[in-house]
Design a protein around this motif. Sequence first.
Motif, PDB file in Angstrom:
ATOM      1  N   SER A   1       0.824  -1.205   0.000  1.00 36.92           N
ATOM      2  CA  SER A   1       0.000   0.000   0.000  1.00 36.92           C
ATOM      3  C   SER A   1       0.860   1.258   0.000  1.00 36.92           C
ATOM      4  O   SER A   1       0.576   2.226  -0.721  1.00 36.92           O
ATOM      5  N   ASP A   2       1.930   1.254   0.803  1.00 33.71           N
ATOM      6  CA  ASP A   2       2.832   2.407   0.852  1.00 33.71           C
ATOM      7  C   ASP A   2       3.447   2.686  -0.522  1.00 33.71           C
ATOM      8  O   ASP A   2       3.553   3.843  -0.959  1.00 33.71           O
ATOM      9  N   THR A   3       3.868   1.615  -1.182  1.00 30.58           N
ATOM     10  CA  THR A   3       4.446   1.757  -2.522  1.00 30.58           C
ATOM     11  C   THR A   3       3.441   2.383  -3.471  1.00 30.58           C
ATOM     12  O   THR A   3       3.762   3.314  -4.225  1.00 30.58           O
ATOM     13  N   GLU A   4       2.224   1.907  -3.427  1.00 33.61           N
ATOM     14  CA  GLU A   4       1.206   2.375  -4.365  1.00 33.61           C
ATOM     15  C   GLU A   4       0.762   3.797  -4.058  1.00 33.61           C
ATOM     16  O   GLU A   4       0.409   4.551  -4.971  1.00 33.61           O
ATOM     17  N   ILE A   5       0.812   4.205  -2.792  1.00 35.91           N
ATOM     18  CA  ILE A   5       0.512   5.599  -2.450  1.00 35.91           C
ATOM     19  C   ILE A   5       1.511   6.529  -3.124  1.00 35.91           C
ATOM     20  O   ILE A   5       1.145   7.532  -3.761  1.00 35.91           O
ATOM     21  N   VAL A   6       2.790   6.204  -2.979  1.00 34.37           N
ATOM     22  CA  VAL A   6       3.827   7.062  -3.559  1.00 34.37           C
ATOM     23  C   VAL A   6       3.722   7.067  -5.082  1.00 34.37           C
ATOM     24  O   VAL A   6       3.770   8.134  -5.719  1.00 34.37           O
ATOM     25  N   LEU A   7       3.549   5.900  -5.689  1.00 35.05           N
ATOM     26  CA  LEU A   7       3.448   5.836  -7.147  1.00 35.05           C
ATOM     27  C   LEU A   7       2.236   6.623  -7.653  1.00 35.05           C
ATOM     28  O   LEU A   7       2.309   7.303  -8.685  1.00 35.05           O
TER      29      LEU A   7
END
Length: 362
Positions: free
Chosen positions: A123-129
């Motif tokens: 989820s953290d990765t997808e927030i930044v992306l």
Amino acid sequence: MGFCCGIVGLPNAGKSTLFNLLTNTSVPAENYPFCTIDPNVGVVSVPDKDLEALAQVVRPEKVTYTTLEFFDIAGLVKGASRGEGLGNQFLSHIRGVDAIVHVVRCFEDPDVSHIYNRVDPVSDTEIVLTELILADLGIVERRLLSLGKALRAGKKDYRKEYDLLSSIRDTLAEGKCIRDSGIEFDPGDMKGLGLLTAKPYLIVANVGEEDLTNPSSELEDIQRWGLEHGVPVIPVCTKFELEASELDPPDRDEILGSVGIEKSATEDIINACYNLLDLITFYTPVGTELKAWTLKNGCTLFDAAGLIHTDMQKGFIKAQVVSFDDFIKYGGMAGAKEAGVVLVEGKEFVVRHKDVLVIHFR
């Protein structure tokens, strides 16, 4: 020709700790968001055992490793593309880097808060992306408006760029990164526009000490995500490795070995960044110095000469080129000449990874 990598992620993911580990520096790494405001910059030597082997042959007075720059950039939060958190300040810092090192948190720690009160690296990765995609979409839409006006005014030279950016806009609107779109583009053009999702990136999974011997489900989740998206994922316990790095080499190796770490993950991260950027290394054993240089794969001797010195490029005559293997096998340039394995090449010759060069110029 310098190459730089930006270390990004949510607040309290471990970005500054990783930066300190990579660069042997000491920037603040506190338990609150936006501890890093302005980007910290560090220069890191690229590990190179081949350079060390060359030094055993050449016996120079000085050995110089090639380097990469790392930027420790402030934490990103949801809504940054609209100015939340440090917003545009964060995004302006990251636009200038060549590749992105995305740090995600995979460990529980009651003493280190998570900005969203849960540990979910995917989820953290997808927030930044998502924030990078939205920021790019805004840039592309503004550029298309400008190009559309130019085309309506009869300036047909802008048609190619308009069509390319139209395809990129559609990709971004679908929530996809430019680099994952399959669209062919000039990286230099994308960097000139400041497009973030065209940049190559890798993920550093910041794990807890217990994960080094017993991987957590969170680590397995982000590793699975990386495989599905073709993104390298490198696990590292930044806190543990940073503490170990402050010890003398024998003690450091012993404590790393106690949890099954044969070498620091920093070496893997640096080499992975090197590969992401499609870089090669060449060597110059001239005078009292043996030096490694970084060059983009596919560049020529003329480019290499310009990297060393502009006068060398302007006055370029020829270069003696020998492969690393032959240089070692025949005990240096003189032995390689006797064996007939030294090439004499002009400026259009494409430099190969680990070539040893002696460039002649007026």
